[in-house]
Design a protein around this motif. Structure first.
Motif, short mmCIF file in Angstrom:
data_model
loop_
_atom_site.label_atom_id
_atom_site.label_comp_id
_atom_site.label_asym_id
_atom_site.label_seq_id
_atom_site.Cartn_x
_atom_site.Cartn_y
_atom_site.Cartn_z
N GLN A 1 0.98 -1.13 -0.16
CA GLN A 1 0.08 -0.02 -0.23
C GLN A 1 0.80 1.32 -0.07
O GLN A 1 0.45 2.09 -0.46
N SER A 2 1.88 1.00 0.57
CA SER A 2 3.05 2.38 0.60
C SER A 2 3.56 2.65 -0.75
O SER A 2 4.04 3.88 -0.93
N THR A 3 3.30 1.92 -1.72
CA THR A 3 3.77 2.28 -3.25
C THR A 3 2.74 3.42 -3.87
O THR A 3 2.95 4.00 -4.83
N GLY A 4 1.59 3.53 -3.04
CA GLY A 4 0.68 4.66 -3.76
C GLY A 4 -0.42 4.33 -4.68
O GLY A 4 -0.56 5.02 -5.45
N LEU A 5 -0.64 3.01 -4.69
CA LEU A 5 -1.31 2.46 -5.87
C LEU A 5 -2.76 3.23 -5.41
O LEU A 5 -3.31 3.45 -4.45
N LYS A 6 -3.46 3.44 -6.94
CA LYS A 6 -5.01 3.81 -6.50
C LYS A 6 -6.05 2.80 -6.50
O LYS A 6 -7.21 3.18 -6.55
N VAL A 7 -5.49 1.51 -6.47
CA VAL A 7 -6.68 0.23 -6.59
C VAL A 7 -6.36 -0.61 -5.71
O VAL A 7 -5.14 -0.51 -5.21
N PRO A 8 -7.21 -1.53 -5.11
CA PRO A 8 -6.89 -2.20 -3.98
C PRO A 8 -6.17 -3.42 -4.61
O PRO A 8 -6.30 -3.81 -5.57
N VAL A 9 -5.26 -4.06 -3.55
CA VAL A 9 -4.47 -4.99 -4.03
C VAL A 9 -4.56 -6.16 -2.79
O VAL A 9 -4.49 -5.85 -1.72
N THR A 10 -4.57 -7.19 -3.37
CA THR A 10 -4.80 -8.56 -2.37
C THR A 10 -3.48 -9.27 -2.59
O THR A 10 -3.19 -9.53 -3.68
N THR A 11 -2.82 -9.62 -1.47
CA THR A 11 -1.56 -10.43 -1.46
C THR A 11 -1.67 -11.85 -1.15
O THR A 11 -2.38 -11.78 0.21
N LYS A 12 -1.16 -12.72 -1.72
CA LYS A 12 -1.02 -14.09 -1.25
C LYS A 12 0.60 -14.41 -1.50
O LYS A 12 0.90 -14.29 -2.52
N PHE A 13 1.02 -15.17 -0.65
CA PHE A 13 2.34 -15.71 -0.82
C PHE A 13 2.80 -16.94 -0.14
O PHE A 13 2.12 -17.36 0.56
N THR A 14 3.53 -17.54 -0.79
CA THR A 14 4.09 -18.92 -0.53
C THR A 14 5.70 -18.78 -0.16
O THR A 14 6.11 -17.87 -0.89
N PRO A 15 6.27 -19.93 0.09
CA PRO A 15 7.83 -19.82 0.08
C PRO A 15 8.33 -19.67 -1.53
O PRO A 15 9.31 -19.26 -1.68
N SER A 16 7.68 -20.33 -2.36
CA SER A 16 7.97 -20.01 -3.59
C SER A 16 7.83 -18.93 -4.43
O SER A 16 8.13 -18.63 -5.73
N GLY A 17 6.75 -18.10 -3.90
CA GLY A 17 6.10 -17.03 -4.76
C GLY A 17 5.35 -16.11 -4.23
O GLY A 17 4.76 -16.29 -2.87
N VAL A 18 4.72 -15.11 -4.94
CA VAL A 18 3.67 -14.04 -4.46
C VAL A 18 2.71 -13.98 -5.44
O VAL A 18 3.12 -13.93 -6.57
N GLU A 19 1.47 -13.77 -5.17
CA GLU A 19 0.30 -13.18 -5.88
C GLU A 19 -0.10 -12.05 -5.66
O GLU A 19 -0.56 -11.85 -4.47
N LEU A 20 -0.32 -11.17 -6.52
CA LEU A 20 -0.67 -9.79 -6.32
C LEU A 20 -1.98 -9.58 -7.20
O LEU A 20 -1.81 -9.75 -8.56
N MET A 21 -3.20 -9.40 -6.61
CA MET A 21 -4.50 -9.16 -7.38
C MET A 21 -4.82 -7.79 -7.10
O MET A 21 -5.14 -7.33 -6.40
N LEU A 22 -4.80 -7.07 -8.37
CA LEU A 22 -5.25 -5.89 -8.54
C LEU A 22 -6.66 -5.62 -9.06
O LEU A 22 -6.87 -6.34 -10.14
N THR A 23 -7.61 -4.90 -8.31
CA THR A 23 -8.91 -5.10 -8.59
C THR A 23 -9.54 -3.62 -8.86
O THR A 23 -9.52 -2.79 -8.22
#
Length: 127
Positions: free
Chosen positions: A83-105
């Motif tokens: 959120q500190s990046t200043g995005l104007k859209v909601p972001v949902t994050t999911k992460f595992t030891p192998s990667g990250v999923e970022l969902m912008l809606t």
């Protein structure tokens, strides 16, 4: 006399529905591109915001912080950094030891007909 095919009486023989070959004319509503146009406009915003997020994530110290918090299971801190990046859209994050999923809606409003689109970014960061 030999008849290789059965003679079926339509009333006496029950036929499965898929064997009935009745064509009904389909009626479709008139084409209206308003929702589609709005979705395209909203998705363009998501792509711009996704590009900004990727630019920020390419900063090594920022990426290190996110990965460290994720490794420690601190989802709130990861979300706060995103959120500190200043995005104007909601972001949902999911992460595992192998990667990250970022969902912008896309935000819903009267003009965009609700949440029309989602941009999902999957990034690998481990084995």
């Amino acid at each position: 006399m030999y008849f290789p095919y059965y003679l079926m009486h339509p009333v006496l023989t029950a036929q499965p529905g898929y064997m009935i070959n009745v064509q009904f004319p389909r009626t479709y509503p008139p084409v209206d591109t308003k929702i589609f146009e709005s979705s395209i406009k909203s998705f363009r915003l998501l792509m711009e915001q996704g590009s900004l997020l990727l630019d920020r994530l390419s900063n090594v110290s920022f990426a290190h912080k996110i990965m460290t918090f994720a490794q420690q299971g601190k989802k709130a801190e990861v979300d706060q950094l995103i959120q500190s990046t200043g995005l104007k859209v909601p972001v949902t994050t999911k992460f595992t030891p192998s990667g990250v999923e970022l969902m912008l809606t896309a935000k819903g409003s009267q003009t965009t007909f609700g949440n029309c689109c989602t941009l999902t970014i999957n990034l690998k960061w481990g084995q």
